[in-house]
Design a protein around this motif. Structure first.
Motif: not given
Length: 255
Positions: A59-82
């Protein structure tokens, strides 16, 4: 495209079910995370992960990040998600719950990979979801989240180009990005690896160095692509990331 309601938001993701899927048989699953400002379609097509997963019966799953400029909250990075501390780890936990209810997922064989911001986030999931993720393989992105205390040694494979102008191979202290070497040494410590690394692959401009004696029988590997920029390795520098990652995943499962 599918939608999951989480924290009062509609979060979307791409799902590909392999042609050979049998609802009576346990099926491994791989999650792939796009980079900053990217999307799941671009990431899936650019890496070929969806096709490779289908070929191998995953099975393959590719989620979509959030925000106007899509991003993931990885900690110090990136964008709106962080910036807004989006609970992306919680989203992925909820997504795993949903998929495991709907499909016959082999919960001991769930894997995570990603590029750039998605690579950073893959590292974070390796820290926080070690009880549900069997192995991780970030590309062009180290760990920018703290504290990282995985519940078990985490099989780890990463790729990084020495000419990366976005996420520098030698790190960026101002942004809190570790160098590729510091990142792999830190993961080797977390994984209770003993002794130094050895060269396990060398072709073209690519060299992979592996800590092979680690806790829980895991391995911890950095593949350095000399001269490569910020890109998913496609063979030009001696290695193709996608099948290499999938071969790596096939070696590990949760205890």
């Amino acid at each position: 495209m599918r939608t999951l309601r989480f924290n009062n938001q509609n979060r979307t993701y791409l799902l590909r079910v392999p042609a050979a899927y049998d609802p009576a048989k346990l099926t491994p699953m791989v999650l792939g995370f796009h980079g900053f400002t990217g999307n799941f379609t671009e990431f899936t097509n650019g890496t070929g992960l969806g096709n490779e997963a289908d070929k191998r019966g995953y099975l393959y799953v590719a989620p979509q990040g959030s925000g106007i400029l899509a991003s993931w909250n990885a900690g110090a990075c990136c964008g709106e998600a962080s910036t807004f501390k989006v609970d992306d780890t919680g989203f992925i936990k909820a997504l795993l719950d949903e998929l495991e209810k709907t499909f016959c997922v082999d919960t001991k064989r769930v894997y995570v990979t990603g590029f750039s911001n998605g690579g950073f986030f893959s590292n974070r999931l390796g820290c926080e979801l070690a009880d549900r993720v069997a192995a991780i393989a970030p590309v062009s992105g180290g760990l920018v989240f703290s504290p990282c205390n995985p519940a078990r040694p985490m099989p780890y494979l990463t790729f990084h180009g020495t000419a990366d102008g976005t996420v520098g191979y030698n790190g960026n202290q101002a942004l809190g990005f570790p160098s590729a070497q510091k990142n792999i040494e830190d993961w080797a410590k977390r994984n209770a690896c003993t002794g130094g690394s050895t060269v396990t692959f060398q072709m073209g401009a690519t060299r992979c160095d592996t800590y092979g004696t680690c806790g829980g029988g895991v391995t911890t590997t950095l593949c350095t692509l000399t001269g490569e920029d910020h890109a998913w390795p496609d063979g030009k520098f001696g290695i193709v990331a996608t099948p290499t990652i999938m071969d790596f995943f096939a070696r590990f499962k949760l205890p």
